[in-house]
Design a protein around this motif. Structure first.
Motif, PDB file in Angstrom:
ATOM      1  N   GLY A  47      98.991  66.206  49.457  1.00 55.81           N
ATOM      2  CA  GLY A  47      97.558  66.132  49.332  1.00 55.81           C
ATOM      3  C   GLY A  47      96.999  67.412  48.741  1.00 55.81           C
ATOM      4  O   GLY A  47      97.709  68.368  48.466  1.00 55.81           O
ATOM      5  N   PRO A  48      95.668  67.453  48.545  1.00 53.80           N
ATOM      6  CA  PRO A  48      95.051  68.612  47.908  1.00 53.80           C
ATOM      7  C   PRO A  48      95.168  69.887  48.707  1.00 53.80           C
ATOM      8  O   PRO A  48      94.985  70.976  48.180  1.00 53.80           O
ATOM      9  CB  PRO A  48      93.577  68.182  47.770  1.00 53.80           C
ATOM     10  N   ALA A  49      95.469  69.790  50.009  1.00 50.15           N
ATOM     11  CA  ALA A  49      95.612  70.989  50.827  1.00 50.15           C
ATOM     12  C   ALA A  49      97.084  71.335  51.041  1.00 50.15           C
ATOM     13  O   ALA A  49      97.447  71.991  52.006  1.00 50.15           O
ATOM     14  CB  ALA A  49      94.904  70.805  52.163  1.00 50.15           C
ATOM     15  N   ASP A  50      97.955  70.871  50.138  1.00 50.06           N
ATOM     16  CA  ASP A  50      99.378  71.162  50.234  1.00 50.06           C
ATOM     17  C   ASP A  50      99.612  72.671  50.199  1.00 50.06           C
ATOM     18  O   ASP A  50      98.965  73.418  49.463  1.00 50.06           O
ATOM     19  CB  ASP A  50     100.100  70.500  49.056  1.00 50.06           C
ATOM     20  N   ALA A  51     100.560  73.131  51.025  1.00 45.52           N
ATOM     21  CA  ALA A  51     100.795  74.575  51.160  1.00 45.52           C
ATOM     22  C   ALA A  51     101.135  75.235  49.831  1.00 45.52           C
ATOM     23  O   ALA A  51     100.683  76.337  49.534  1.00 45.52           O
ATOM     24  CB  ALA A  51     101.913  74.822  52.170  1.00 45.52           C
ATOM     25  N   GLY A  52     101.934  74.559  48.998  1.00 43.41           N
ATOM     26  CA  GLY A  52     102.314  75.151  47.717  1.00 43.41           C
ATOM     27  C   GLY A  52     101.119  75.412  46.820  1.00 43.41           C
ATOM     28  O   GLY A  52     101.026  76.445  46.164  1.00 43.41           O
ATOM     29  N   SER A  53     100.159  74.485  46.805  1.00 44.50           N
ATOM     30  CA  SER A  53      98.992  74.642  45.942  1.00 44.50           C
ATOM     31  C   SER A  53      98.053  75.730  46.445  1.00 44.50           C
ATOM     32  O   SER A  53      97.215  76.225  45.695  1.00 44.50           O
ATOM     33  CB  SER A  53      98.225  73.319  45.849  1.00 44.50           C
ATOM     34  N   LEU A  54      98.176  76.119  47.717  1.00 38.75           N
ATOM     35  CA  LEU A  54      97.281  77.116  48.287  1.00 38.75           C
ATOM     36  C   LEU A  54      97.808  78.542  48.145  1.00 38.75           C
ATOM     37  O   LEU A  54      97.159  79.488  48.588  1.00 38.75           O
ATOM     38  CB  LEU A  54      97.018  76.807  49.768  1.00 38.75           C
ATOM     39  N   ARG A  55      98.973  78.714  47.551  1.00 40.10           N
ATOM     40  CA  ARG A  55      99.455  80.067  47.313  1.00 40.10           C
ATOM     41  C   ARG A  55      98.676  80.751  46.203  1.00 40.10           C
ATOM     42  O   ARG A  55      98.509  81.957  46.218  1.00 40.10           O
ATOM     43  CB  ARG A  55     100.945  80.015  46.959  1.00 40.10           C
ATOM     44  N   GLY A  56      98.191  79.977  45.242  1.00 43.59           N
ATOM     45  CA  GLY A  56      97.393  80.526  44.158  1.00 43.59           C
ATOM     46  C   GLY A  56      98.237  81.198  43.100  1.00 43.59           C
ATOM     47  O   GLY A  56      99.466  81.202  43.137  1.00 43.59           O
ATOM     48  N   ILE A  57      97.571  81.805  42.118  1.00 44.32           N
ATOM     49  CA  ILE A  57      98.301  82.516  41.064  1.00 44.32           C
ATOM     50  C   ILE A  57      98.645  83.928  41.517  1.00 44.32           C
ATOM     51  O   ILE A  57      99.414  84.622  40.862  1.00 44.32           O
ATOM     52  CB  ILE A  57      97.493  82.553  39.756  1.00 44.32           C
ATOM     53  N   GLY A  58      98.060  84.342  42.633  1.00 45.05           N
ATOM     54  CA  GLY A  58      98.397  85.626  43.235  1.00 45.05           C
ATOM     55  C   GLY A  58      98.175  85.571  44.731  1.00 45.05           C
ATOM     56  O   GLY A  58      97.159  85.060  45.194  1.00 45.05           O
ATOM     57  N   TRP A  59      99.151  86.079  45.499  1.00 47.43           N
ATOM     58  CA  TRP A  59      99.054  86.072  46.962  1.00 47.43           C
ATOM     59  C   TRP A  59      99.641  87.374  47.483  1.00 47.43           C
ATOM     60  O   TRP A  59     100.819  87.661  47.292  1.00 47.43           O
ATOM     61  CB  TRP A  59      99.813  84.862  47.513  1.00 47.43           C
ATOM     62  N   TRP A  60      98.780  88.172  48.115  1.00 45.42           N
ATOM     63  CA  TRP A  60      99.183  89.466  48.664  1.00 45.42           C
ATOM     64  C   TRP A  60      98.925  89.484  50.172  1.00 45.42           C
ATOM     65  O   TRP A  60      97.803  89.760  50.609  1.00 45.42           O
ATOM     66  CB  TRP A  60      98.424  90.599  47.985  1.00 45.42           C
ATOM     67  N   PRO A  61      99.936  89.189  50.995  1.00 46.91           N
ATOM     68  CA  PRO A  61      99.739  89.173  52.452  1.00 46.91           C
ATOM     69  C   PRO A  61      99.324  90.526  53.020  1.00 46.91           C
ATOM     70  O   PRO A  61      98.620  90.598  54.022  1.00 46.91           O
ATOM     71  CB  PRO A  61     101.109  88.741  52.987  1.00 46.91           C
ATOM     72  N   LEU A  62      99.794  91.630  52.381  1.00 47.17           N
ATOM     73  CA  LEU A  62      99.505  92.989  52.859  1.00 47.17           C
ATOM     74  C   LEU A  62     100.016  93.201  54.281  1.00 47.17           C
ATOM     75  O   LEU A  62      99.361  93.848  55.102  1.00 47.17           O
ATOM     76  CB  LEU A  62      97.999  93.282  52.786  1.00 47.17           C
ATOM     77  N   HIS A  63     101.181  92.646  54.536  1.00 48.08           N
ATOM     78  CA  HIS A  63     101.813  92.813  55.842  1.00 48.08           C
ATOM     79  C   HIS A  63     102.749  94.016  55.790  1.00 48.08           C
ATOM     80  O   HIS A  63     103.961  93.880  55.702  1.00 48.08           O
ATOM     81  CB  HIS A  63     102.575  91.545  56.239  1.00 48.08           C
ATOM     82  N   ARG A  64     102.152  95.184  55.771  1.00 42.48           N
ATOM     83  CA  ARG A  64     102.874  96.452  55.734  1.00 42.48           C
ATOM     84  C   ARG A  64     103.625  96.677  54.420  1.00 42.48           C
ATOM     85  O   ARG A  64     104.612  97.387  54.370  1.00 42.48           O
ATOM     86  CB  ARG A  64     103.818  96.582  56.938  1.00 42.48           C
ATOM     87  N   SER A  65     103.143  96.043  53.367  1.00 37.91           N
ATOM     88  CA  SER A  65     103.619  96.332  52.016  1.00 37.91           C
ATOM     89  C   SER A  65     102.638  95.708  51.042  1.00 37.91           C
ATOM     90  O   SER A  65     101.826  94.866  51.409  1.00 37.91           O
ATOM     91  CB  SER A  65     105.030  95.770  51.776  1.00 37.91           C
ATOM     92  N   GLY A  66     102.717  96.116  49.777  1.00 37.79           N
ATOM     93  CA  GLY A  66     101.849  95.533  48.760  1.00 37.79           C
ATOM     94  C   GLY A  66     102.518  94.422  47.981  1.00 37.79           C
ATOM     95  O   GLY A  66     102.016  93.986  46.964  1.00 37.79           O
ATOM     96  N   THR A  67     103.677  93.959  48.460  1.00 41.63           N
ATOM     97  CA  THR A  67     104.474  92.992  47.710  1.00 41.63           C
ATOM     98  C   THR A  67     103.789  91.635  47.617  1.00 41.63           C
ATOM     99  O   THR A  67     103.353  91.092  48.617  1.00 41.63           O
ATOM    100  CB  THR A  67     105.863  92.823  48.347  1.00 41.63           C
TER     101      THR A  67
END
Length: 258
Positions: A47-67
């Motif tokens: 569906g439209p809220a599928d996890a893969g589609s919600l990653r976007g063209i850029g995703w920065w979790p910022l969980h103790r790194s900038g990766t």
């Protein structure tokens, strides 16, 4: 007698043939429904809220790194920043004066729909000024600002000269995490700001600022200079080259993509 047996045989053959045709029709109808589900018609996984589609063209979790998890560039942290705990495992704490992170990723904010999102937490140190969680550098000013407006005492999604305030949300509290999303649709110049997955403000506005730099976490640009630094914490930053639906915003606010 021979004619009678011939008639019985004919009826039996026709009965078997009819049963075969009915079975094929039922099987074909079932396959069609399955195909619709696989194409995303009613399948929960596509569906439209599928996890893969919600990653976007850029995703920065910022969980103790900038990766970055998606996109081509890692976020580079500069100035006063340090790692801290966040709602999904970690966050970047910025000092409100010099700290920010450059994603190295540019959005086409002039010609395409787009959306930006982040989890944010303010401190009580400064609840009166402007503090920008996400922006994108133009020549003299940012192309957009996902921010806290001390003037309005609320979150906002803004352009230079046009601010969409989250009027339908309560005033933000220091020390609490919020999920912010800003979306823009080029066709009718409609901008929207969501707080914790719910639409909180909308208006028609446009910006003539062309992007010349990257999406920046934790500051804005105004009059050719860095401005409106974020004081507090930021995590789980996403950028999209399309307008998220309200369902997608709600899903992203509830849980980060897998």
């Amino acid at each position: 007698m021979t004619r009678r047996w011939s008639l019985i045989t004919t009826i039996a053959v026709l009965t078997v043939a009819l049963a075969f045709v009915v079975a094929q029709l039922v099987r074909g109808q079932g396959s069609g429904d399955a195909g619709k589900e696989q194409a995303g018609g009613s399948s929960a996984s596509t569906g439209p809220a599928d996890a893969g589609s919600l990653r976007g063209i850029g995703w920065w979790p910022l969980h103790r790194s900038g990766t970055a998890k998606t996109g081509e560039h890692d976020a580079v942290v500069s100035g006063g920043g340090q790692w801290t705990d966040g709602p999904e495992g970690g966050a970047l704490r910025l000092d409100g004066t010099s700290g920010y992170a450059d994603t190295g990723t540019r959005l086409d904010t002039a010609g395409k729909d787009y959306s930006v999102a982040a989890r944010v937490r303010l401190t009580s140190e400064d609840m009166t000024g402007f503090h920008t969680a996400l922006s994108q550098d133009g020549d003299r000013a940012s192309t957009f600002f996902l921010q806290y407006s001390g003037q309005d005492k609320n979150f906002a999604f803004s352009f230079t000269g046009a601010r969409t305030v989250a009027e339908q949300a309560g005033q933000p509290q220091a020390g609490r995490w919020y999920h912010l999303t800003g979306t823009y649709r080029q066709k009718d110049h409609r901008m929207r700001v969501y707080v914790d997955g719910r639409l909180a403000g909308t208006r028609a506005a446009s910006s003539d600022v062309k992007p010349t730099g990257a999406v920046v976490i934790g500051r804005a640009k105004f009059d050719g200079k860095a401005a409106d630094h974020w004081v507090g914490d930021i995590a789980d930053v996403h950028v999209y080259d399309r307008e998220l639906t309200s369902r997608e915003v709600s899903s992203l606010s509830s849980r980060e993509p897998g």
